[in-house]
Scaffold this active site. Structure first.
Site, PDB file in Angstrom:
ATOM      1  N   HIS A   1     -31.311   5.617  -5.223  1.00  0.00           N
ATOM      2  CA  HIS A   1     -30.453   5.586  -6.412  1.00  0.00           C
ATOM      3  C   HIS A   1     -29.834   4.234  -6.686  1.00  0.00           C
ATOM      4  O   HIS A   1     -29.252   4.031  -7.742  1.00  0.00           O
ATOM      5  CB  HIS A   1     -29.316   6.604  -6.249  1.00  0.00           C
ATOM      6  CG  HIS A   1     -28.237   6.122  -5.323  1.00  0.00           C
ATOM      7  ND1 HIS A   1     -28.362   6.149  -3.960  1.00  0.00           N
ATOM      8  CD2 HIS A   1     -27.026   5.558  -5.579  1.00  0.00           C
ATOM      9  CE1 HIS A   1     -27.264   5.647  -3.410  1.00  0.00           C
ATOM     10  NE2 HIS A   1     -26.444   5.273  -4.365  1.00  0.00           N
TER      11      HIS A   1
HETATM   12  C1  UD1 Z   1     -21.630   4.530  -7.690  1.00  0.00           C
HETATM   13  C2  UD1 Z   1     -21.343   3.396  -6.721  1.00  0.00           C
HETATM   14  C3  UD1 Z   1     -22.427   3.285  -5.657  1.00  0.00           C
HETATM   15  C4  UD1 Z   1     -22.730   4.618  -5.004  1.00  0.00           C
HETATM   16  C5  UD1 Z   1     -23.100   5.601  -6.100  1.00  0.00           C
HETATM   17  C6  UD1 Z   1     -23.389   6.953  -5.461  1.00  0.00           C
HETATM   18  C7  UD1 Z   1     -20.168   1.575  -7.936  1.00  0.00           C
HETATM   19  C8  UD1 Z   1     -20.212   0.151  -8.308  1.00  0.00           C
HETATM   20  N1  UD1 Z   1     -21.263   2.092  -7.373  1.00  0.00           N
HETATM   21  O1  UD1 Z   1     -22.550   4.101  -8.637  1.00  0.00           O
HETATM   22  O2  UD1 Z   1     -21.977   2.398  -4.647  1.00  0.00           O
HETATM   23  O3  UD1 Z   1     -23.808   4.456  -4.082  1.00  0.00           O
HETATM   24  O4  UD1 Z   1     -22.024   5.718  -7.032  1.00  0.00           O
HETATM   25  O5  UD1 Z   1     -24.165   7.748  -6.306  1.00  0.00           O
HETATM   26  O6  UD1 Z   1     -19.160   2.203  -8.111  1.00  0.00           O
HETATM   27  N2  UD1 Z   1     -24.812  10.042 -13.721  1.00  0.00           N
HETATM   28  C9  UD1 Z   1     -24.929  11.327 -14.163  1.00  0.00           C
HETATM   29  N3  UD1 Z   1     -24.052  12.250 -13.677  1.00  0.00           N
HETATM   30  C10 UD1 Z   1     -23.092  11.944 -12.759  1.00  0.00           C
HETATM   31  C11 UD1 Z   1     -22.991  10.629 -12.311  1.00  0.00           C
HETATM   32  C12 UD1 Z   1     -23.855   9.691 -12.793  1.00  0.00           C
HETATM   33  O7  UD1 Z   1     -25.771  11.651 -14.973  1.00  0.00           O
HETATM   34  O8  UD1 Z   1     -22.331  12.832 -12.366  1.00  0.00           O
HETATM   35  C13 UD1 Z   1     -25.746   9.037 -14.235  1.00  0.00           C
HETATM   36  C14 UD1 Z   1     -25.058   8.059 -15.141  1.00  0.00           C
HETATM   37  O9  UD1 Z   1     -25.188   8.377 -16.458  1.00  0.00           O
HETATM   38  C15 UD1 Z   1     -25.748   6.764 -14.819  1.00  0.00           C
HETATM   39  C16 UD1 Z   1     -26.120   6.898 -13.378  1.00  0.00           C
HETATM   40  O10 UD1 Z   1     -26.206   8.288 -13.125  1.00  0.00           O
HETATM   41  O11 UD1 Z   1     -26.943   6.638 -15.531  1.00  0.00           O
HETATM   42  C17 UD1 Z   1     -25.132   6.208 -12.474  1.00  0.00           C
HETATM   43  O12 UD1 Z   1     -24.998   6.905 -11.279  1.00  0.00           O
HETATM   44  P1  UD1 Z   1     -24.647   6.158  -9.867  1.00  0.00           P
HETATM   45  O13 UD1 Z   1     -25.506   4.993  -9.656  1.00  0.00           O
HETATM   46  O14 UD1 Z   1     -24.498   7.158  -8.793  1.00  0.00           O
HETATM   47  O15 UD1 Z   1     -23.210   5.827 -10.202  1.00  0.00           O
HETATM   48  P2  UD1 Z   1     -22.437   4.556 -10.191  1.00  0.00           P
HETATM   49  O16 UD1 Z   1     -21.099   5.100 -10.570  1.00  0.00           O
HETATM   50  O17 UD1 Z   1     -23.008   3.470 -11.001  1.00  0.00           O
END
Ligand code: UD1
Length: 363
Positions: A204
């Site tokens: 991810h």
């Molecule tokens: C964050 C953390 C990262 C961690 C990750 C765990 C930061 C800088 N990074 O990344 O260190 O490893 O979480 O997963 O804070 N999305 C959904 N539903 C959700 C959550 C996310 O659809 O409930 C989608 C979003 O639209 C986006 C992507 O997933 O496209 C981002 O997810 P992810 O990379 O997990 O989240 P971050 O918050 O960027």
């Protein structure tokens, strides 16, 4: 004493489950829980609260997804309002997400001491968003709780020694506590997998999945593991990875692996225990695999959990087929599992003890 505890993303729910529970059980302080809303889907958030028995948050900021600046800014202003209202004696933050940094910054500007759990982790590249969040959060924290002595040494190298303590890893506490509830055989049967005869994969990280070449390379590597070693690879699909695979026309590659929706703690740990080995770019799972006695090919250029790569238990690899195959071949060979790297399973109690010894807690 009153402590506000801030969570927002999957790895933080897992840590809060232990620290919040211990704070309530030991009557250490009034524990106020805030959810930033950085993760919001049921299988990215609610499932962890249900499985791990985390009480409903007292406040929810609803920041959602977005650019780094938007997420951080929303959590920063949201937390300022909460801290002004709650007037806590300290703010507790976990790990390295945008939620972590935003909370710490809001608190320190209001002269609320910050307690950072999982402090002192350092890894390259320094420009990685999580690395920036870790370094800055440690800089402004009053209490830095490290999972191992490596964290303490990293902080000392930056001149940070006051308020630093080595407490062990709350994820190890959680593993020990939840182990009786893991159901490796039933979970495998429900997924038509045979214990010991599959690999569990997760991916991810933004730098791995947001670039077409590396996402393709990783999926080809996982397919290579299936072909070369004749075992299925199960890949629970993070929403970010699913979206990118669609954008980059890589769905046909995904369809050749065994995929499923994101899964909660109990299911992921049941599968980890049942797997032959793990391939992952998750900071948490590479350590949880070790707790379960499984080796992990870590698809990252570097890791904060160097104790596990230095002894050869975990092996780093690049997001490309050959590198993943080489790492998989190395972790399939037997190795004695090093023990006691991340504490004795009482990290939550150590964190609470460390906080209570602080001048702000005694006032
Ligand atoms: C964050 C953390 C990262 C961690 C990750 C765990 C930061 C800088 N990074 O990344 O260190 O490893 O979480 O997963 O804070 N999305 C959904 N539903 C959700 C959550 C996310 O659809 O409930 C989608 C979003 O639209 C986006 C992507 O997933 O496209 C981002 O997810 P992810 O990379 O997990 O989240 P971050 O918050 O960027």
């Amino acid at each position: 004493m009153k402590v506000v505890s801030l969570v927002g993303a999957r790895p933080q729910f897992v840590k809060e489950a232990l620290v919040g529970e211990a704070a309530r059980r030991l009557n250490a302080w009034q524990h106020v829980l805030v959810h930033s809303g950085q993760h919001y889907d049921g299988n990215m958030s609610d499932i962890f609260f249900q499985e791990l028995g985390i009480p409903r948050p007292d406040h929810h900021l609803g920041i959602g997804s977005g650019s780094h600046a938007r997420m951080t800014a929303a959590a920063l202003t949201g937390m300022e309002d909460i801290l002004l209202k709650e007037k806590p004696d300290a703010l507790l933050v976990y790990g390295d997400t945008n939620t972590t940094l935003a909370g710490a910054l809001a608190a320190v500007k209001l002269h609320v001491p910050v307690i950072h759990v999982e402090a002192g982790i350092r890894m390259l590249p320094k420009t990685m968003p999580e690395e920036i969040n870790r370094v800055l959060t440690d800089r402004i924290s009053a209490v830095m709780c490290c999972c191992s002595d490596l964290g303490r040494r990293n902080l000392a190298a930056e001149g940070l020694t006051d308020g630093v303590c080595v407490t062990g890893d709350v994820m190890y506490d959680l593993f020990l506590r939840m182990r009786p509830r893991f159901t490796p055989e039933e979970t495998c049967a429900a997924m038509s997998l045979h214990p010991g005869e599959f690999a569990l994969a997760t991916l991810h990280r933004d730098y791995n999945v947001d670039a077409p070449a590396s996402l393709r390379g990783m999926l080809e590597g996982l397919m290579g593991v299936q072909e070369e070693y004749g075992i299925p690879v199960l890949l629970p699909l993070h929403p970010r990875t699913r979206k990118r695979a669609q954008e980059f026309d890589l769905v046909p590659l995904l369809e050749r692996l065994r995929t499923c929706d994101p899964i909660g703690y109990l299911e992921v740990m049941s599968l980890t225990c049942a797997s032959r080995f793990v391939i992952s770019d998750s900071g948490g799972l590479q350590k949880e695999a070790y707790y379960a006695g499984r080796r992990c090919a870590v698809m990252m250029p570097d890791t904060g959990w160097r104790e596990l790569t230095d002894c050869g238990w975990n092996v780093l690899c690049a997001p490309e087929r050959e590198s993943i195959l080489q790492a998989a071949s190395r972790i399939m060979t037997p190795l004695a599992c090093p023990e006691g790297t991340y504490g004795d399973g009482k990290a939550a109690e150590s964190i609470i003890g460390a906080v209570r010894r602080m001048p702000f807690a005694r006032a």
